[in-house]
Design an enzyme around this catalytic site. Structure first.
Site, PDB file in Angstrom:
ATOM      1  N   ARG A  81      -3.424  -9.230  58.272  1.00 11.72           N
ATOM      2  CA  ARG A  81      -2.614 -10.379  58.655  1.00 11.72           C
ATOM      3  C   ARG A  81      -1.814  -9.968  59.884  1.00 11.72           C
ATOM      4  O   ARG A  81      -1.507  -8.793  60.081  1.00 11.72           O
ATOM      5  CB  ARG A  81      -1.669 -10.794  57.534  1.00 11.72           C
ATOM      6  N   LYS A 107       1.173  -8.678  51.866  1.00 13.89           N
ATOM      7  CA  LYS A 107       1.905  -9.830  51.351  1.00 13.89           C
ATOM      8  C   LYS A 107       2.259  -9.618  49.895  1.00 13.89           C
ATOM      9  O   LYS A 107       1.461  -9.088  49.119  1.00 13.89           O
ATOM     10  CB  LYS A 107       1.028 -11.077  51.503  1.00 13.89           C
ATOM     11  N   HIS A 122      -5.600 -14.908  62.375  1.00 13.39           N
ATOM     12  CA  HIS A 122      -6.156 -14.943  61.026  1.00 13.39           C
ATOM     13  C   HIS A 122      -7.675 -15.083  61.046  1.00 13.39           C
ATOM     14  O   HIS A 122      -8.337 -14.733  60.063  1.00 13.39           O
ATOM     15  CB  HIS A 122      -5.534 -16.096  60.233  1.00 13.39           C
ATOM     16  N   ARG A 162      -9.171 -11.785  60.601  1.00 14.12           N
ATOM     17  CA  ARG A 162      -9.161 -11.410  59.185  1.00 14.12           C
ATOM     18  C   ARG A 162     -10.339 -12.069  58.454  1.00 14.12           C
ATOM     19  O   ARG A 162     -11.031 -11.426  57.654  1.00 14.12           O
ATOM     20  CB  ARG A 162      -7.829 -11.821  58.557  1.00 14.12           C
ATOM     21  N   HIS A 219      -6.001  -9.199  48.393  1.00 10.97           N
ATOM     22  CA  HIS A 219      -5.718 -10.475  47.734  1.00 10.97           C
ATOM     23  C   HIS A 219      -5.122 -10.244  46.350  1.00 10.97           C
ATOM     24  O   HIS A 219      -5.476  -9.285  45.656  1.00 10.97           O
ATOM     25  CB  HIS A 219      -6.994 -11.310  47.600  1.00 10.97           C
ATOM     26  N   TYR A 224     -14.593 -17.495  50.938  1.00 11.86           N
ATOM     27  CA  TYR A 224     -15.623 -16.858  51.751  1.00 11.86           C
ATOM     28  C   TYR A 224     -17.014 -17.102  51.172  1.00 11.86           C
ATOM     29  O   TYR A 224     -18.002 -17.131  51.908  1.00 11.86           O
ATOM     30  CB  TYR A 224     -15.336 -15.366  51.879  1.00 11.86           C
TER      31      TYR A 224
END
Length: 331
Positions: free
Chosen positions: A159, A184, A256, A259, A282, A291
């Site tokens: 990110r 995150k 992004h 990414r 994640h 995806y």
């Protein structure tokens, strides 16, 4: 009446960074949300921002503000929902400190989040990515830095906040070289680096100024690279790469997207969505499922595994037109 300034200052300066231990990025995002809200409310009430009271920030004011940022500022539904989430968090904080505002808080919490479309993600083909990574000038200091940033952002699926906040001590050059990422939700992960990524990183460290901030990537003033700074750098090299790959000019390439590109290339190489989830950091597999929707390989394999009556196992092949259509969608 309770003035808004006192409680909002306490929320932003003490509750978020100290009691909640929220990241700097979260604190800045919340602060900007309330900056927009206070400016709007002050203009609507025809008073100074410091004169606003909690009573004035009611559900009708919040609804008007949300409509304003969508119609006047052109914000999308996701941004609208992010602003509303920050406001709800503030009133949840007030519930335990000002019981008299429980009903006002209840009305604000009843404002629904707006549904958003589940769009297919954008990502770069291998040819487009190569053109982008080769765009920076390897003979200038800024070009060496930009090349390292682009390589690292793609190779690790970072990110933009993770990229610009990296410190020198988070890069371990010992074999095998790794990068330690604080992601995150304060989820940490350590990723091995490709040889090419290690090479461009070491090239940057050799020319990086010895003074300045402790972050890995610095701007021309020796200060930490900012999100907007990297966005500007990326846009510049996308325009340059579009001369070799014209389709790049039609894509909106944000940080992004790099990414997403890492995730799609990893999925296509491994065929394992769990590895993609671990690589990107994640919180759950649900975040990684987008995806699968964008990758035609999974759909083609599903078609091949279904046997039409009368055909032997393994002899079924999807029609050429269908395969071409699925591959076109993925581009």
């Amino acid at each position: 009446m309770n003035d808004l300034a006192t409680h909002l200052s306490s929320f932003l300066r003490e509750h978020l960074p100290v009691e909640r231990n929220a990241s700097q990025h979260t604190c800045e995002t919340y602060a900007y949300s309330f900056q927009l809200l206070v400016e709007f409310a002050a203009g609507r009430m025809k008073c100074k921002p410091s004169q606003l009271t909690l009573d004035q920030i009611d559900a009708s004011m919040i609804m008007a503000f949300l409509e304003h940022i969508e119609t006047k500022r052109g914000n999308c539904a996701r941004t609208r929902n992010a602003r509303l989430a920050a406001i709800k968090s503030f009133f949840r904080y007030l519930e335990y400190r000002l019981p008299a505002y429980l009903d006002q808080s209840r009305q604000i919490h009843a404002i629904p989040m707006k549904k958003t479309d589940q769009m297919l993600i954008d990502y770069l083909t291998r040819e487009e990515l190569k053109a982008l990574l080769d765009s920076p000038d390897p003979h200038s200091q800024s070009g060496i830095r930009d090349r390292a940033m682009l390589h690292l952002a793609y190779a690790c699926g970072l990110r933009v906040a993770e990229l610009v906040s990296l410190r020198l001590d988070q890069f371990d050059s010992r074999t095998p070289a790794t990068i330690h990422i604080m992601g995150k939700g304060r989820r940490e992960r350590v990723l091995p680096l490709w040889k090419e990524t290690v090479t461009v990183l070491k090239d940057w460290l050799n020319v990086r100024c010895r003074t300045g901030d402790s972050e890995l990537f610095l701007n021309a003033n020796g200060r930490a690279m900012t999100r907007s700074g990297f966005e500007y750098i990326l846009a510049k090299y996308v325009s340059h790469a579009a001369k070799q790959q014209p389709l790049l000019a039609e894509k909106r390439v944000s940080p992004h997207v790099l990414r997403h590109t890492c995730a799609m290339h990893t999925l296509q190489a491994t065929g394992d969505v769990r590895k993609v989830s671990l690589w990107l950091g994640h919180a759950s597999m649900q975040s990684t499922e987008m995806y699968l929707r964008a990758d035609p390989t999974e759909k083609l394999e599903a078609l091949a595994s279904r046997e039409p009556p009368g055909l032997q196992r393994g002899r079924f092949r999807a029609p050429d037109k269908l395969m071409a259509m699925l591959q076109a969608v993925s581009r």
